[in-house]
Design a protein around this motif. Structure first.
Motif, PDB file in Angstrom:
ATOM      1  N   THR A   1       0.846  -1.190   0.000  1.00 61.17           N
ATOM      2  CA  THR A   1       0.000   0.000   0.000  1.00 61.17           C
ATOM      3  C   THR A   1       0.883   1.242   0.000  1.00 61.17           C
ATOM      4  OG1 THR A   1      -1.602  -1.225   1.349  1.00 61.17           O
ATOM      5  CG2 THR A   1      -1.888   1.167   1.215  1.00 61.17           C
ATOM      6  N   ARG A   2       0.413   2.291  -0.659  1.00 62.13           N
ATOM      7  CA  ARG A   2       1.105   3.577  -0.556  1.00 62.13           C
ATOM      8  C   ARG A   2       0.472   4.368   0.579  1.00 62.13           C
ATOM      9  NH1 ARG A   2       2.958   8.006  -5.110  1.00 62.13           N
ATOM     10  NH2 ARG A   2       2.914   9.832  -3.744  1.00 62.13           N
ATOM     11  N   ARG A   3       1.320   4.808   1.533  1.00 59.00           N
ATOM     12  CA  ARG A   3       0.810   5.545   2.689  1.00 59.00           C
ATOM     13  C   ARG A   3       1.899   6.472   3.209  1.00 59.00           C
ATOM     14  NH1 ARG A   3      -0.758   1.428   5.505  1.00 59.00           N
ATOM     15  NH2 ARG A   3       0.975   1.273   7.004  1.00 59.00           N
ATOM     16  N   ASP A   4       1.554   7.738   3.374  1.00 55.62           N
ATOM     17  CA  ASP A   4       2.475   8.731   3.949  1.00 55.62           C
ATOM     18  C   ASP A   4       3.809   8.789   3.203  1.00 55.62           C
ATOM     19  OD1 ASP A   4       0.547   9.246   5.928  1.00 55.62           O
ATOM     20  OD2 ASP A   4       1.379   7.691   7.251  1.00 55.62           O
TER      21      ASP A   4
END
Length: 331
Positions: free
Chosen positions: A318-321
């Motif tokens: 997942t792409r996060r921050d």
């Protein structure tokens, strides 16, 4: 004294080059099916290895796919002992229930057996009889699959497989030369019917595609395809080295990757970084495809809030921050 046949001399030179500098005192083992290529290689190794102070043996793998395969394997072992190859062993493998087609299943079983035997004998290397013609076929098959540079690089002359060194001394040697060497030495190779079975893609390339290419473009096409593999392999190794360094630079403390760092990499390096990272996360190499890597790349280059990428091996990214963050898929 009769003059040494040129094909026999050429094979001995190729084996000498391959064995020179092999580390460790252990034996080298020749993987020999009894076909012309591996039989010629085994004969050359039986001559060269002792003169280099290196013990040499032979292993033949019985895939149990044809009637009489065990007798053929036993005959190869008996011959090996007459030329001083020791140890000489036949190993029977079971190819049923393995993923992929019959070619892939047999190849996987064969390499597993070779690695196991090499470890048992503490072998310095295992020698494989792939020739220039095999390399040309591999490049054509890679082109047909739409493979990237790694596929077009063909078979490497030296490879580490699970801690066992594999050597291919004959990648610059033609299949015709191995047949002539066998004839000069009075050896009768076994003709594997699978090599002429049109149900196998490689057999179709060998029987139908390569002869047409040679007729249309000349005999040099085989050398040119093999040379292409060498050139692409060199470029691939250089890019892989850049990717290894880049992966270390973009790592985050939590195991993720920094998106900003990834975005600054050229695509050829960035996709290699993502591929290597996916394998580190547990994605099986055989199941990890261009589609999976492209989806990871989209999290970096065309981010618009899309959901996680699901990789083989129940891996989720997942792409996060500003990071690509690994996790486990719920399923």
């Amino acid at each position: 004294m009769a003059a040494l046949a040129p094909p026999v001399a050429a094979l001995r030179v190729a084996v000498r080059r391959a064995l020179t500098g092999v580390p460790g005192p252990g034996p080298v083992l020749v993987a020999c099916s009894g076909g012309a290529d591996s039989l010629a290689l085994a004969a050359a190794t039986a001559f060269v290895a002792p003169r280099l102070g290196r013990p040499a043996g032979l292993v033949t793998v019985d895939h149990a796919l044809q009637a009489g395969s065990d007798e053929r394997a036993a005959a190869v072992v008996r011959w090996a002992r007459t030329v001083g190859l020791d140890p000489a062993e036949q190993i029977r493998v079971d190819v049923t229930g393995r993923p992929g087609g019959p070619e892939a299943a047999a190849r996987q079983a064969r390499y597993e057996a070779l690695v196991a035997v090499a470890r048992r004998h503490r072998a310095a290397a295992v020698l494989l009889g792939h020739t220039r013609d095999d390399q040309a076929e591999t490049v054509l098959l890679a082109l047909a699959r739409g493979a990237g540079p790694r596929g077009l690089a063909g078979m490497p002359p030296v490879r580490d497989l699970d801690g066992v060194t594999l050597l291919r001394p004959l990648l610059d040697t033609s299949r015709e030369e191995t047949r002539k060497a066998c004839a000069a030495l009075g050896l009768t190779p076994w003709e594997d019917p699978h090599n002429a079975d049109p149900s196998y893609a490689r057999a179709r390339v060998r029987a139908d595609v390569l002869p047409v290419l040679v007729q249309a473009l000349g005999p040099g096409v085989l050398d040119n395809l093999a040379r292409t593999a060498r050139l692409v392999a060199a470029d691939t190794a250089a890019l892989d080295g850049l990717a290894t360094a880049a992966l270390d630079r973009v790592r985050c403390a939590d195991g993720g990757l920094a998106v900003a760092g990834l975005a600054g990499l050229v695509p050829a390096v960035r996709t290699r970084v993502l591929h290597s990272w996916a394998r580190e996360l547990g994605a099986p190499p055989a199941a990890l495809s261009h589609r999976h890597v492209a989806a990871l790349d989209a999290l970096v280059t065309t981010w618009h809030g899309q959901g996680p990428v699901h990789l083989p091996g129940a891996v989720e990214v997942t792409r996060r921050d500003g990071r690509l963050v690994p996790g486990k898929s719920a399923g």
